[in-house]
Design a protein around this motif. Structure first.
Motif, PDB file in Angstrom:
ATOM      1  N   SER A  55       0.813  -1.220   0.000  1.00 13.37           N
ATOM      2  CA  SER A  55       0.000   0.000   0.000  1.00 13.37           C
ATOM      3  C   SER A  55       0.842   1.264   0.000  1.00 13.37           C
ATOM      4  O   SER A  55       0.380   2.323  -0.427  1.00 13.37           O
ATOM      5  N   GLY A  56       2.077   1.174   0.512  1.00 12.18           N
ATOM      6  CA  GLY A  56       2.905   2.359   0.614  1.00 12.18           C
ATOM      7  C   GLY A  56       2.583   3.238   1.809  1.00 12.18           C
ATOM      8  O   GLY A  56       3.139   4.335   1.932  1.00 12.18           O
ATOM      9  N   VAL A  57       1.691   2.790   2.671  1.00 11.95           N
ATOM     10  CA  VAL A  57       1.377   3.554   3.877  1.00 11.95           C
ATOM     11  C   VAL A  57       2.638   3.697   4.723  1.00 11.95           C
ATOM     12  O   VAL A  57       3.385   2.730   4.902  1.00 11.95           O
ATOM     13  N   THR A  58       2.863   4.908   5.241  1.00  8.79           N
ATOM     14  CA  THR A  58       4.090   5.195   5.982  1.00  8.79           C
ATOM     15  C   THR A  58       3.795   5.551   7.435  1.00  8.79           C
ATOM     16  O   THR A  58       2.721   6.064   7.767  1.00  8.79           O
ATOM     17  N   ILE A  59       4.767   5.261   8.277  1.00  5.97           N
ATOM     18  CA  ILE A  59       4.699   5.571   9.705  1.00  5.97           C
ATOM     19  C   ILE A  59       6.038   6.194  10.096  1.00  5.97           C
ATOM     20  O   ILE A  59       7.090   5.705   9.668  1.00  5.97           O
ATOM     21  N   TYR A  60       5.998   7.273  10.892  1.00  8.18           N
ATOM     22  CA  TYR A  60       7.216   7.973  11.271  1.00  8.18           C
ATOM     23  C   TYR A  60       7.292   8.176  12.779  1.00  8.18           C
ATOM     24  O   TYR A  60       6.273   8.347  13.459  1.00  8.18           O
ATOM     25  N   ALA A  61       8.514   8.210  13.270  1.00  4.87           N
ATOM     26  CA  ALA A  61       8.734   8.654  14.633  1.00  4.87           C
ATOM     27  C   ALA A  61       8.458  10.153  14.685  1.00  4.87           C
ATOM     28  O   ALA A  61       8.701  10.874  13.713  1.00  4.87           O
ATOM     29  N   ASP A  62       7.967  10.616  15.812  1.00  2.41           N
ATOM     30  CA  ASP A  62       7.625  12.041  15.948  1.00  2.41           C
ATOM     31  C   ASP A  62       8.836  12.932  15.684  1.00  2.41           C
ATOM     32  O   ASP A  62       8.701  14.034  15.150  1.00  2.41           O
ATOM     33  N   SER A  63      10.014  12.459  16.045  1.00  2.00           N
ATOM     34  CA  SER A  63      11.213  13.279  15.943  1.00  2.00           C
ATOM     35  C   SER A  63      11.630  13.561  14.494  1.00  2.00           C
ATOM     36  O   SER A  63      12.423  14.473  14.253  1.00  2.00           O
ATOM     37  N   LYS A  65       9.173  13.435  11.758  1.00  2.00           N
ATOM     38  CA  LYS A  65       8.019  13.815  10.934  1.00  2.00           C
ATOM     39  C   LYS A  65       8.229  15.182  10.304  1.00  2.00           C
ATOM     40  O   LYS A  65       8.654  16.119  10.961  1.00  2.00           O
ATOM     41  N   GLY A  66       7.916  15.258   9.008  1.00  2.00           N
ATOM     42  CA  GLY A  66       8.062  16.516   8.299  1.00  2.00           C
ATOM     43  C   GLY A  66       9.456  16.758   7.763  1.00  2.00           C
ATOM     44  O   GLY A  66       9.664  17.675   6.967  1.00  2.00           O
ATOM     45  N   ARG A  67      10.436  15.948   8.189  1.00  3.75           N
ATOM     46  CA  ARG A  67      11.813  16.117   7.716  1.00  3.75           C
ATOM     47  C   ARG A  67      12.296  14.902   6.915  1.00  3.75           C
ATOM     48  O   ARG A  67      13.063  15.051   5.968  1.00  3.75           O
ATOM     49  N   PHE A  68      11.865  13.715   7.302  1.00  2.00           N
ATOM     50  CA  PHE A  68      12.295  12.478   6.646  1.00  2.00           C
ATOM     51  C   PHE A  68      11.147  11.903   5.832  1.00  2.00           C
ATOM     52  O   PHE A  68       9.982  12.031   6.202  1.00  2.00           O
ATOM     53  N   THR A  69      11.504  11.241   4.725  1.00  2.00           N
ATOM     54  CA  THR A  69      10.520  10.565   3.890  1.00  2.00           C
ATOM     55  C   THR A  69      11.012   9.167   3.529  1.00  2.00           C
ATOM     56  O   THR A  69      12.109   9.026   2.974  1.00  2.00           O
ATOM     57  N   ILE A  70      10.219   8.170   3.867  1.00  2.00           N
ATOM     58  CA  ILE A  70      10.541   6.790   3.509  1.00  2.00           C
ATOM     59  C   ILE A  70       9.776   6.414   2.247  1.00  2.00           C
ATOM     60  O   ILE A  70       8.622   6.812   2.059  1.00  2.00           O
ATOM     61  N   SER A  71      10.431   5.678   1.369  1.00  2.00           N
ATOM     62  CA  SER A  71       9.771   5.227   0.139  1.00  2.00           C
ATOM     63  C   SER A  71      10.391   3.909  -0.288  1.00  2.00           C
ATOM     64  O   SER A  71      11.432   3.507   0.250  1.00  2.00           O
ATOM     65  N   ARG A  72       9.768   3.230  -1.245  1.00  2.00           N
ATOM     66  CA  ARG A  72      10.300   1.947  -1.698  1.00  2.00           C
ATOM     67  C   ARG A  72      10.030   1.772  -3.188  1.00  2.00           C
ATOM     68  O   ARG A  72       9.108   2.341  -3.750  1.00  2.00           O
ATOM     69  N   ASP A  73      10.878   0.953  -3.797  1.00  2.00           N
ATOM     70  CA  ASP A  73      10.693   0.539  -5.181  1.00  2.00           C
ATOM     71  C   ASP A  73      10.709  -0.976  -5.163  1.00  2.00           C
ATOM     72  O   ASP A  73      11.778  -1.592  -5.094  1.00  2.00           O
ATOM     73  N   ASN A  74       9.539  -1.573  -5.173  1.00  2.00           N
ATOM     74  CA  ASN A  74       9.451  -3.027  -5.023  1.00  2.00           C
ATOM     75  C   ASN A  74      10.122  -3.770  -6.181  1.00  2.00           C
ATOM     76  O   ASN A  74      10.715  -4.829  -5.980  1.00  2.00           O
TER      77      ASN A  74
END
Length: 124
Positions: A55-63, A65-74
Motif C-alpha cells: 500500500s505504501g502507507v508510511t509511519i514515522y517517529a515524531d522526531s 516527521k516533516g523532515r524524513f521521507t521513507i519510500s520503496r521501489d518493489n
C-alpha cells in the motif's frame, strides 16, 4: 534468508540533506513492511520510519516527521530514506530492517533481517 545492505551515509552540516538506500538480495521478502532504525552511541536502537510494502502507507517517529521521507521501489527491491533539514541529534548509525513479523512497526524485535548500518554524522 533476506539480506539487506545500506548505503548513503556521510557527514553533513546541520540543515543539510542525505538519502539513504537499502538494497535487498536473496529470496524476495514476503513480509508486508520494511523500516529504518537508528542507534546513537550508548543508546538503544530507535525506530525512525516504516512503510507497508504494497500500500505504501508510511509511519514515522515524531522526531523525524516533516523532515524524513521513507519510500520503496518493489521492482528494484530497494528502500529509501530521504532526510532533509538534518539536525545534530540525527547523528547515528542507520539500519535498514526487513522481514517484519507483524505487530508493532516501531519495535526492532519485530524485524528479522538487518543490514550492517550506515553512519550519518550531522555537524553543528
Amino acid at each position: 534468508q533476506v539480506h539487506v545492505a545500506e548505503s548513503g551515509g556521510g557527514v553533513v552540516q546541520a540543515g543539510g540533506s542525505l538519502r539513504l538506500v537499502c538494497v535487498a538480495s536473496g529470496p524476495t521478502s514476503t513480509s508486508s513492511a520494511m523500516g529504518w532504525f537508528r542507534q546513537a552511541p550508548g543508546k538503544e536502537r530507535d525506530f525512525v520510519a516504516a512503510i507497508r510494502r504494497v500500500s505504501g502507507v508510511t509511519i514515522y517517529a515524531d522526531s523525524v516527521k516533516g523532515r524524513f521521507t521513507i519510500s520503496r521501489d518493489n521492482a528494484k527491491k530497494t528502500l529509501y530514506l530521504q532526510m532533509n533539514n538534518l539536525e545534530p541529534a540525527d547523528t547515528a548509525v542507520y539500519y535498514c530492517a526487513d522481514s517484519w513479523r507483524g505487530g508493532t512497526y516501531d519495535s526492532a524485535q519485530q524485524y528479522a533481517s538487518w543490514g550492517q548500518g550506515t553512519q550519518v554524522t550531522v555537524s553543528s
